[in-house]
Motif scaffolding. Structure first.
Motif, mmCIF file in Angstrom:
data_model
loop_
_atom_site.group_PDB
_atom_site.id
_atom_site.type_symbol
_atom_site.label_atom_id
_atom_site.label_comp_id
_atom_site.label_asym_id
_atom_site.label_seq_id
_atom_site.Cartn_x
_atom_site.Cartn_y
_atom_site.Cartn_z
ATOM 1 N N CYS A 27 39.265 19.296 -2.759
ATOM 2 C CA CYS A 27 39.618 18.235 -3.693
ATOM 3 C C CYS A 27 40.334 18.800 -4.906
ATOM 4 C CB CYS A 27 38.367 17.475 -4.119
ATOM 5 S SG CYS A 27 37.625 16.546 -2.768
ATOM 6 N N SER A 58 41.585 15.207 6.121
ATOM 7 C CA SER A 58 41.408 15.722 4.762
ATOM 8 C C SER A 58 41.685 14.611 3.752
ATOM 9 C CB SER A 58 42.357 16.889 4.488
ATOM 10 O OG SER A 58 42.306 17.255 3.112
ATOM 11 N N ASP A 59 40.749 14.424 2.837
ATOM 12 C CA ASP A 59 40.909 13.502 1.705
ATOM 13 C C ASP A 59 41.181 14.265 0.410
ATOM 14 O OD1 ASP A 59 40.294 11.546 3.534
ATOM 15 O OD2 ASP A 59 38.273 11.172 2.785
ATOM 16 N N ASP A 62 43.268 12.640 -2.451
ATOM 17 C CA ASP A 62 42.988 11.258 -2.839
ATOM 18 C C ASP A 62 42.693 11.144 -4.334
ATOM 19 O OD1 ASP A 62 42.570 8.491 -2.286
ATOM 20 O OD2 ASP A 62 40.405 8.840 -2.428
ATOM 21 N N ALA A 301 33.953 10.520 8.607
ATOM 22 C CA ALA A 301 34.736 9.879 7.547
ATOM 23 C C ALA A 301 34.023 8.629 7.036
ATOM 24 C CB ALA A 301 36.120 9.505 8.073
ATOM 25 N N LYS A 304 36.427 2.816 2.349
ATOM 26 C CA LYS A 304 36.163 2.103 1.101
ATOM 27 C C LYS A 304 36.202 0.592 1.272
ATOM 28 C CE LYS A 304 38.200 5.891 -1.552
ATOM 29 N NZ LYS A 304 39.306 6.307 -2.470
ATOM 30 N N ASP A 313 42.634 4.155 7.930
ATOM 31 C CA ASP A 313 43.092 3.667 6.638
ATOM 32 C C ASP A 313 44.503 3.143 6.852
ATOM 33 O OD1 ASP A 313 43.718 3.654 3.567
ATOM 34 O OD2 ASP A 313 41.605 4.218 3.722
ATOM 35 N N ASP A 342 47.610 4.995 0.027
ATOM 36 C CA ASP A 342 46.482 4.379 -0.667
ATOM 37 C C ASP A 342 46.902 3.279 -1.636
ATOM 38 O OD1 ASP A 342 47.612 5.907 -2.737
ATOM 39 O OD2 ASP A 342 45.646 6.387 -3.596
ATOM 40 N N THR A 349 42.517 5.020 0.755
ATOM 41 C CA THR A 349 42.386 6.468 0.589
ATOM 42 C C THR A 349 43.666 7.171 1.005
ATOM 43 O OG1 THR A 349 40.012 6.317 1.082
ATOM 44 C CG2 THR A 349 41.032 8.496 1.293
ATOM 45 N N THR A 350 44.053 8.203 0.254
ATOM 46 C CA THR A 350 45.092 9.122 0.710
ATOM 47 C C THR A 350 44.424 10.115 1.650
ATOM 48 O OG1 THR A 350 46.387 8.915 -1.321
ATOM 49 C CG2 THR A 350 46.747 10.889 0.013
ATOM 50 N N ARG A 351 44.699 9.970 2.937
ATOM 51 C CA ARG A 351 44.010 10.767 3.947
ATOM 52 C C ARG A 351 45.023 11.362 4.919
ATOM 53 N NH1 ARG A 351 39.028 7.844 6.476
ATOM 54 N NH2 ARG A 351 38.118 8.693 4.558
ATOM 55 N N TYR A 353 45.626 13.372 8.589
ATOM 56 C CA TYR A 353 44.996 13.483 9.903
ATOM 57 C C TYR A 353 45.770 14.509 10.725
ATOM 58 C CZ TYR A 353 43.489 8.683 8.689
ATOM 59 O OH TYR A 353 42.998 7.561 8.066
#
Length: 359
Positions: A27, A58-59, A62, A301, A304, A313, A342, A349-351, A353
């Motif tokens: 993060c 991976s977040d 975010d 995962a 939200k 997402d 996001d 979420t900014t995710r 993959y």
């Protein structure tokens, strides 16, 4: 169809680190990039379908910022010439991300000819390192230098322009952009149908490179999306076919995201077809479902807002980043990176993959 160009070994080695780097990304602080630390353990990846498996997510980016710019709103990804990841924000910012940690290395602002912001949605890194960026405002495809300098603009058919100039609906135009193998054919995908076309039938517009680096208008094709879904991204694979992302959203239910393999061969040139009806003898682009991402393992995962799978997402960006080994169960598999937009919202979420896709 242009013949695919082999990927240099040096680039393959750089990209091979990407999948491992997603797990190591940590993060970031609200003020800028954090110092990398040990990544929390994540469940191992698993199959979404016989053709697609999700390796990790991976977040890390975010709700972060970098040099005063929000890191998010990502609508497109591309692999830069040095193996870095170019990530396009639809708020007129173009980031360069480290391929191992995903941390931002740089960001440049983008603007149109009058200095106004873009609704930037599609991204290609051209063979000279310049950036081709599509905007769904007009729509448009513009060329930028690495520093964000505007270098030029490609022609767009009148019918694809937003009404009243054309027949397109605002925010339903050039969502996808990709360069086919060989570097001579550029393709943009419309997210939604034109007025007069049957809903769900969207246009894919191509440009052909001339003897210089300029592109002229080429063939156009019809593509049928699944009911309720829009075409949000396309990425060329080495044999000239396309990976296509279709996405939709239902309040209280969540996102639907499906990955298709599409084949332009034998499809009719629709550049002079006034209305696509599905009953007019036009041969549409053939597509084959590779995976519904709701069927992927969730990998721990969290979401939200309600989702059919908490891993899902608002996925919008996609890039083919390399290939796996050439033997065993992974033979012929591609490494594919996805990212979600996001919208700078609390419920998204900014995710990132990391997928393996076998064709």
């Amino acid at each position: 169809m242009p013949m695919p160009m082999p990927m240099p070994a040096s680039l393959r080695s750089v990209l091979a680190a990407l999948a491992a780097g997603l797990a190591a990304a940590t993060c970031l602080t609200a003020a800028g990039p954090a110092v990398a630390g040990p990544a929390p353990a994540q469940p191992r990846g698993g199959a979404c379908s016989p053709a697609v498996s999700v390796q990790r997510f991976s977040d890390a980016l975010d709700k972060t910022t970098y040099e005063g710019t929000v890191v998010g709103n990502f609508s497109a990804l591309a692999v830069d010439r040095d193996g870095a990841i170019a990530a396009l924000s639809d708020r007129s910012a173009l980031f360069t991300l480290d391929p191992t940690t995903l941390r931002p290395r740089s960001v440049v602002p983008l603007a149109d000819e009058s200095g106004a912001a873009l609704d930037s949605e599609g991204l290609v890194v051209d063979r000279d390192g310049s950036r081709l960026v599509s905007s769904e405002t007009e729509p448009s495809v513009r060329r930028y230098g690495r520093d964000g300098t505007l270098l030029g603009r490609l022609p767009v058919p009148d019918a694809l322009r937003v009404a009243p100039a054309g027949r397109a609906t605002a925010n339903q135009t050039f969502e996808a952009l990709t360069l086919l193998p060989g570097g001579r054919t550029l393709l943009a995908g419309m997210e939604g149908a034109l007025a007069g076309d049957t809903p769900g039938l969207v246009r894919l517009q191509t440009w052909q490179r001339d003897s210089h680096r300029d592109f002229r208008l080429g063939h156009q094709y019809g593509y049928r999306t699944d009911s309720g879904l829009g075409l949000v991204e396309a990425a060329a694979v080495p044999d000239g076919r396309l990976l296509v992302l279709e996405r939709g959203f239902t309040a209280g239910v969540g996102n639907t995201v499906r990955l298709y393999l599409a084949d332009l061969r034998h499809a009719t040139d629709t550049s002079r077809v006034e209305a696509l009806t599905g009953q007019d003898g036009v041969r549409l682009v053939r597509k084959t479902l590779l995976a519904d991402l709701a069927d992927c393992p969730s990998l721990g995962a969290t979401a939200k807002q309600p989702q059919p799978n908490p891993l899902l997402d608002n996925i919008e960006g996609m890039a083919v980043t390399g290939a796996t080994g050439t033997s065993g169960a992974t033979r012929g598999a591609l490494r594919v990176l996805l990212v979600s937009d996001d919208n700078q919202g609390a419920t998204q979420t900014t995710r990132f993959y990391s997928l393996r896709v076998r064709l």
